[in-house]
Design a protein around this motif. Structure first.
Motif, PDB file in Angstrom:
ATOM      1  N   HIS A  63      44.591 -52.133 -18.151  1.00  0.00           N
ATOM      2  CA  HIS A  63      45.525 -51.247 -17.442  1.00  0.00           C
ATOM      3  C   HIS A  63      46.651 -50.717 -18.320  1.00  0.00           C
ATOM      4  N   ILE A 107      37.513 -51.341 -19.120  1.00  0.00           N
ATOM      5  CA  ILE A 107      38.030 -51.384 -17.745  1.00  0.00           C
ATOM      6  C   ILE A 107      37.228 -52.433 -16.982  1.00  0.00           C
ATOM      7  N   HIS A 109      36.145 -52.928 -14.135  1.00  0.00           N
ATOM      8  CA  HIS A 109      35.010 -52.559 -13.273  1.00  0.00           C
ATOM      9  C   HIS A 109      33.875 -51.885 -14.040  1.00  0.00           C
ATOM     10  N   ASP A 128      42.685 -55.872  -8.217  1.00  0.00           N
ATOM     11  CA  ASP A 128      42.635 -54.421  -8.403  1.00  0.00           C
ATOM     12  C   ASP A 128      41.793 -53.849  -7.272  1.00  0.00           C
ATOM     13  N   HIS A 130      39.984 -51.266  -6.867  1.00  0.00           N
ATOM     14  CA  HIS A 130      38.682 -50.635  -7.106  1.00  0.00           C
ATOM     15  C   HIS A 130      37.565 -51.620  -7.431  1.00  0.00           C
ATOM     16  N   SER A 340      38.532 -43.373 -16.263  1.00  0.00           N
ATOM     17  CA  SER A 340      38.769 -44.270 -15.122  1.00  0.00           C
ATOM     18  C   SER A 340      37.492 -44.973 -14.679  1.00  0.00           C
ATOM     19  N   CYS A 341      37.659 -46.032 -13.910  1.00  0.00           N
ATOM     20  CA  CYS A 341      36.507 -46.807 -13.449  1.00  0.00           C
ATOM     21  C   CYS A 341      35.621 -46.000 -12.511  1.00  0.00           C
ATOM     22  N   CYS A 401      42.475 -47.913 -18.904  1.00  0.00           N
ATOM     23  CA  CYS A 401      42.703 -47.181 -17.651  1.00  0.00           C
ATOM     24  C   CYS A 401      43.431 -45.867 -17.910  1.00  0.00           C
ATOM     25  N   CYS A 404      44.655 -42.674 -15.674  1.00  0.00           N
ATOM     26  CA  CYS A 404      44.319 -42.923 -14.267  1.00  0.00           C
ATOM     27  C   CYS A 404      45.547 -43.400 -13.522  1.00  0.00           C
ATOM     28  N   LEU A 405      46.344 -44.255 -14.156  1.00  0.00           N
ATOM     29  CA  LEU A 405      47.542 -44.751 -13.479  1.00  0.00           C
ATOM     30  C   LEU A 405      48.815 -44.539 -14.283  1.00  0.00           C
ATOM     31  N   ASN A 423      40.486 -41.563  -9.414  1.00  0.00           N
ATOM     32  CA  ASN A 423      40.287 -41.751  -7.974  1.00  0.00           C
ATOM     33  C   ASN A 423      41.523 -41.520  -7.118  1.00  0.00           C
ATOM     34  N   ARG A 429      51.195 -40.485  -9.769  1.00  0.00           N
ATOM     35  CA  ARG A 429      50.216 -41.467 -10.228  1.00  0.00           C
ATOM     36  C   ARG A 429      49.940 -41.303 -11.739  1.00  0.00           C
TER      37      ARG A 429
HETATM   38  S1  SF4 Z   1      41.566 -47.258 -10.693  1.00  0.00           S
HETATM   39 FE1  SF4 Z   1      42.370 -46.664 -12.641  1.00  0.00          FE
HETATM   40  S2  SF4 Z   1      43.896 -48.236 -13.003  1.00  0.00           S
HETATM   41 FE2  SF4 Z   1      42.566 -49.078 -11.452  1.00  0.00          FE
HETATM   42  S3  SF4 Z   1      40.990 -50.193 -12.593  1.00  0.00           S
HETATM   43 FE3  SF4 Z   1      40.236 -48.130 -12.268  1.00  0.00          FE
HETATM   44  S4  SF4 Z   1      40.782 -47.062 -14.129  1.00  0.00           S
HETATM   45 FE4  SF4 Z   1      42.028 -48.875 -14.035  1.00  0.00          FE
END
Ligand code: SF4
Lengths: 461, 197
Positions: A63, A107, A109, A128, A130, A340-341, A401, A404-405, A423, A429
């Motif tokens: 992250h 990541i 996931h 998390d 996701h 991102s995941c 990540c 993404c965040l 996502n 964000r």
């Molecule tokens: S949503 Fe974004 S921050 Fe959360 S695990 Fe997936 S890539 Fe990482």
């Protein structure tokens, strides 16, 4: 009465039902990362507890890591401290860590399925939301808070109320240029950002069956964006061939036994769901979001709806700089984030590379491509995708990540637009004031080339 | 975890729907490795502009409104699972959040930290918000034991649902972990009989 896939997996994990309607659920696999684990380790230390099963927990740093020069010490002191805390905690408690520089890092996931940690029939958790991604393999996977991270570390169990079940069936053939990301954005636009709250969603139907494993992960990943606890898809031959030979997957006779067991993991024909929806693949088009939650999505050739004036809707459009009745086609953008995941696996990168080969990104656009893991990055380089990216002016970075965040330095500047394969399009964000438009990897690639939002279908021959 | 039994307090209104955890506490403030101090950055980007100057019309910057109860629009706490959102609300001084709908993970995280997510109907929520708008000193009474609430001096009141186990935990300040640790033998037996690949 028959059982749903969800019921079968849940019932196999009830240690005990307690008064007041909750179940003590056994957790088979636990993934942790640097942001939501330090307070849990502190809790263990305070109570003098150990980790219950070291073979069921895996750690990675994702992250809050830089996506360039990962071999150098992290420059930002707070991030450096958090990543070091993970290293020290894992060392002290004996947890296997795939940290920066490790060939398995990525990541959380993305690496679970990649290493074969993710399998059918399991219960899986991670601090998390996701974590729902893993459900693509026919398991119960969901995000938890840090207090629960500590509970699983200490006891391998959680106290949960049983979610309701929902099935979403999609049948038919998708148009060229339309993919898994469009399916899930379409579903969320129909059900809203809260429409799945309290449910576990099974995705079914011929369209879902026709998807690859990585596409199925994209679908399950975004279940949480409807408020659902998680999403899952029954395992099939595609699932098994994706898994076979991966490090944590059983081998030999045990593999055959496992498949026999996994083949039962389907919803019985007479199973009853608390809620059912069905959609036709033909009605789904390339999707874009126009607002500040993932439910605010339209097909790219549609107009932003005229909702009347709800304060929340108005606030959202104002933040995005859009107005009711507007079309997004032709709208200029300044950034593209492919990562991102949700969409950072090798198939995503291949699709983008195939689309941009021989093309150039628009001058006004900055493009980040952030692979989901070291393995994805290495694979991309082996296949020469990095060369295609470089020639088009796309920058292939190191895994994490990232934007993404917006926790590391990969942030979108205030007021600028970013077409993002991630996502969440929440306010800020991707950085304070950043304006996120969620879309598929193909739509993002097309936007990067054109410098504005286009209907990717109009650019395909 | 601190016990929670009854609360009487004025309330802070935030009549926005789908307040996500990225608004409650933006990701760039999740770098701490302890649970303390998150209140400072609660609703950071709604509270302060890019130059860290307070945004006057945001409710937390308006001294007219104060108290340990937050009243928010539906689908409060959606998005990320970050428990930091709960810690931030609690650290700032909130003990109850009233909304017509809560996101799942947020609801669970809140109850694991002694913060009560109190769900009312949309109509009740509108009534409460209207009462606060008319008189910012409006006091709300919440009784967890009896699962009732009311707006003091007004004919606005109701009951709320909470499952028996979680209620017991909140009333006594118990964590789930205490209970789970007491199940050691049952968990061991489960593990012995489990078929898992
Ligand atoms: S949503 Fe974004 S921050 Fe959360 S695990 Fe997936 S890539 Fe990482």
């Amino acid at each position: 009465m028959g059982k749903t896939l969800f019921d079968k997996v849940w019932d196999a994990h009830v240690v005990k039902s307690i008064e007041g309607g909750r179940d003590v659920i056994y957790i088979d696999r636990h993934l942790i990362h640097e942001v939501t684990s330090p307070q849990a380790f502190n809790g263990l230390r305070k109570r003098g507890l150990q980790i219950a099963h070291l073979d069921k927990i895996t750690a990675t740093a994702d992250h809050n890591v830089p996506t360039i020069n990962q071999h150098l010490p992290i420059a930002e002191p707070m991030s450096q401290k958090q990543v070091s805390a993970l290293i020290n905690n894992c060392k002290e408690f004996g947890v296997e860590l795939y940290g920066l520089g490790h060939e398995n890092q990525g990541i959380v996931h993305v690496i679970g399925p990649e290493l074969g940690i993710t399998k059918p029939g399991l219960t899986m958790v991670c601090g998390d939301s996701h974590t729902s991604t893993h459900g693509a393999f026919g398991n119960i996977a969901f995000g938890i808070g840090t207090s629960q991270v500590e509970q699983v570390m200490a006891t391998q169990c959680l106290i949960l109320d049983r979610p309701k079940t929902m099935r979403i069936t999609i049948d038919g053939l998708l148009d060229p240029g339309v993919g898994a990301k469009d399916i899930i954005l379409y579903i969320i636009s129909k059900l809203t950002a809260a429409g799945g709250t309290g449910y576990f969603i099974e995705y079914a139907g011929s369209t879902i069956q026709a998807l690859s494993m990585e596409e199925r992960m994209t679908i399950c990943n975004m279940s949480i964006e409807m408020g659902a606890r998680g999403g899952l898809i029954a395992p099939d031959d595609k699932t098994y061939s994706y898994m076979e030979g991966r490090p944590h997957v059983p081998k030999g006779e045990e593999w055959k036994d496992a498949i026999r067991y996994w083949n039962n993991l389907v919803s019985d024909t007479d199973a009853v769901f608390d809620q059912e929806y069905s959609y036709k693949a033909e009605n789904i088009g390339p999707m874009v979001t126009y607002g500040t939650n993932p439910g605010m999505g339209i097909k790219v050739d549609e107009l932003i709806p005229q909702e009347g004036s709800s304060p929340s809707f108005d606030k959202s459009l104002q933040y995005m700089g859009f107005s009711e009745g507007q079309s997004l086609v032709g709208h200029e953008i300044q950034n593209v984030f492919i990562g991102s995941c949700t969409n950072s696996r090798i198939e995503d990168l291949r699709k983008v590379a195939a689309y941009i080969q021989g093309k150039q990104k628009a001058e006004n656009v900055k493009v980040y491509i952030v692979p989901g893991s070291q393995k994805v990055r290495n694979q991309a380089m082996e296949e020469g995708l990095d060369v295609i990216f470089a020639e088009a002016g796309f920058q292939l970075r190191e895994p994490g990540c990232s934007a993404c965040l917006g926790m590391n330095e990969d942030k979108i500047p205030a007021g600028e637009y970013c077409v993002s394969t991630s996502n969440r399009n929440f306010e800020g964000r991707q950085g304070p004031g950043a304006r996120t438009i969620l879309a598929s990897p193909l739509m993002a690639a097309a936007a990067a080339i054109e410098g504005k939002i286009v209907d990717v279908r109009s650019t395909l021959n | 975890m601190e016990k929670l039994k009854t609360i009487t307090s004025s309330a802070v209104p935030l009549p926005i729907e789908d307040v996500d955890t990225d608004q409650i506490i933006p990701a760039r403030f999740l770098k701490a490795v302890t649970r303390d101090g998150f209140g400072e950055n609660l609703f950071r980007d709604w509270r302060y502009n890019n130059n860290d100057v307070e945004i006057q019309d945001f409710v937390l910057n308006n001294p007219t409104y104060h108290g340990s109860i937050l009243v928010a629009g539906k689908n409060f706490g959606c998005g990320s699972s970050r428990e930091h959102a709960t810690w931030a609300l609690y650290d700032y001084g909130f003990r109850v959040v009233i909304s017509s709908f809560f996101a799942d993970i947020f609801r669970g995280n809140a109850m694991n930290n002694g913060l009560l997510p109190l769900q009312v109907s949309q109509e009740e929520l509108d009534q409460i918000l209207m009462a606060i708008e008319k008189d910012p000193e409006t006091s709300i009474y919440v009784n967890l034991e009896e699962q009732v609430w009311n707006v003091e001096g007004k004919d606005i009141q109701g009951t709320f649902h909470i499952d028996g186990y979680k209620k017991m935990c909140l009333l006594n300040g118990y964590d789930d972990i205490d209970y789970l640790l007491s199940l050691k033998d049952e968990i061991k037996t489960f593990e012995k009989n489990q078929v898992v690949y």
